[in-house]
Design a protein around this motif. Structure first.
Motif, short mmCIF file in Angstrom:
data_model
loop_
_atom_site.label_atom_id
_atom_site.label_comp_id
_atom_site.label_asym_id
_atom_site.label_seq_id
_atom_site.Cartn_x
_atom_site.Cartn_y
_atom_site.Cartn_z
N LYS A 148 0.85 -1.19 0.00
CA LYS A 148 0.00 0.00 0.00
C LYS A 148 0.89 1.25 0.00
O LYS A 148 1.86 1.33 0.73
CB LYS A 148 -0.90 0.00 1.24
N SER A 150 2.15 4.96 0.78
CA SER A 150 2.06 5.83 1.94
C SER A 150 1.14 7.00 1.60
O SER A 150 0.89 7.27 0.42
CB SER A 150 3.45 6.35 2.31
N ASP A 152 1.76 10.12 1.58
CA ASP A 152 2.48 11.07 0.71
C ASP A 152 2.56 10.55 -0.72
O ASP A 152 2.40 11.31 -1.68
CB ASP A 152 3.90 11.30 1.25
N GLU A 153 2.82 9.25 -0.88
CA GLU A 153 2.91 8.66 -2.22
C GLU A 153 1.54 8.68 -2.91
O GLU A 153 1.46 8.95 -4.11
CB GLU A 153 3.42 7.22 -2.12
#
Length: 360
Positions: A148, A150, A152-153
């Motif tokens: 999964k 993050s 931010d990503e």
């Protein structure tokens, strides 16, 4: 603050770089490498304040310019990427397009007028950014298959999907309604199409006197549509001005019907389009102009002068240049209540004279 000078072969961009910085590219040993130089920003306010304070030193604001080798559209991708790397981290791009007529200087290949040159530059920047964004999205997709993303990503992926839609429509990222926070999240990609761009039409003396050149209206329309700043400048005239004494230069400019040189006008356009201002510090030791981003606070200005001043910041005394000149000196300005005592979050404006109060 660094400005990258970008243009096709034979556009005259190195002439403009030389005029801005005083550096002669012809004297540089490595002709196919970038050159960096600093341009002093002429500011009449600094001159007038120096006449009043008579300081030991007068320092003008400055901008750093990087002149990269002429961009060859027929070069292979490896060479093109090498050129792009030279201006990857610049804050803004100065795109030079040639309008001047000179039978001894060939036109850039496949770009025999200013608009074709600008379209070529736009296409190359769009293709480069599209490649960078696609590569980053592919890496995020591969990561997503394994685990999964993050927060931010995930946020970055969402923004990049918007960006790729914009680029596929052949639009610049700078024209999209992306927030400053969104742009910050993808800042590591150094997208060229997200940077402020100033287009300079390099014209000849005849075009300058007529105030026109073939394709001018279409070029200006293109700049407006893409949110590019636009300026006309004659490298030939600027070279002639540069070679004259101050007295002769003034007479020559009067004959031409101009109040400022093209280089002075260019500096102002760069400041305006990139979002820069100058604040001023004055005293017997030095009168100086400092460059900061528009919206900078008193604390930002303290940090610009010296990091210790920001750490020990108490208050700042601020007065606009216009109010100071009306008063004539600081004592009279204080008597009239024109000097303001402000805190660290106070926004400083262009031309404000700032004195930082700090703990010893």
């Amino acid at each position: 603050m660094e400005i990258g000078i970008f243009g096709l072969l034979m556009s005259g961009k190195s002439t403009i770089f030389s005029l801005l910085t005083g550096i002669n590219p012809e004297e540089h040993i490595h002709k196919n490498e970038p050159l960096t130089g600093v341009a002093k920003i002429h500011d009449e306010r600094v001159e007038k304040l120096s006449e009043i304070f008579k300081p030991k030193k007068t320092t003008y604001a400055a901008l750093s310019f990087i002149d990269i080798p002429g961009y060859d559209t027929s070069a292979n991708r490896k060479e093109k990427n090498r050129i792009f790397q030279f201006i990857q981290n610049v804050d803004s791009i100065l795109a030079i397009v040639r309008a001047f007529e000179n039978p001894t200087v060939p036109w850039p290949q496949g770009a025999e007028d200013p608009l074709k040159q600008l379209e070529t530059i736009k296409s190359e920047l769009l293709l480069r950014d599209l490649e960078v964004v696609e590569n980053r999205l592919n890496r995020l997709h591969e990561t997503e298959k394994k685990k999964k993303l993050s927060p931010d990503e995930s946020a970055e992926k969402e923004i990049l999907e918007k960006v790729i839609e914009i680029l596929e429509q052949e639009k610049f990222v700078s024209t999209a309604e992306l927030s400053g926070e969104d742009l910050k999240k993808i800042g590591s990609l150094s997208l060229f199409t997200a940077k402020p761009i100033i287009v300079v039409a390099n014209i000849d003396e005849d075009q300058f006197s007529k105030g026109s050149y073939p394709g001018k209206e279409m070029l200006m329309k293109n700049c407006t549509e893409n949110n590019f700043a636009y300026l006309e400048l004659s490298g030939k005239i600027e070279q002639e001005l540069n070679a004259l004494s101050p007295e002769d230069r003034e007479l020559f400019m009067e004959d031409l019907g101009i109040e400022e040189s093209g280089i002075q006008r260019l500096s102002k356009v760069v400041y305006e389009h990139v979002g820069l201002i100058s604040f001023l510090t004055v005293g017997e030791d030095e009168v100086r102009a400092w460059t900061v981003k528009r919206g900078a606070t008193a604390l930002d200005c303290a940090a610009k002068v010296h990091t210790d001043l920001a750490k020990r910041f108490i208050k700042a005394e601020v007065i606009s240049y216009e109010h100071f000149m009306e008063a004539g000196n600081m004592s009279e300005a204080k008597n009239r209540g024109l000097l303001r005592l402000v805190g660290r979050e106070e926004v400083v404006h262009d031309g404000d004279i700032v004195h930082i109060r700090a703990n010893a």
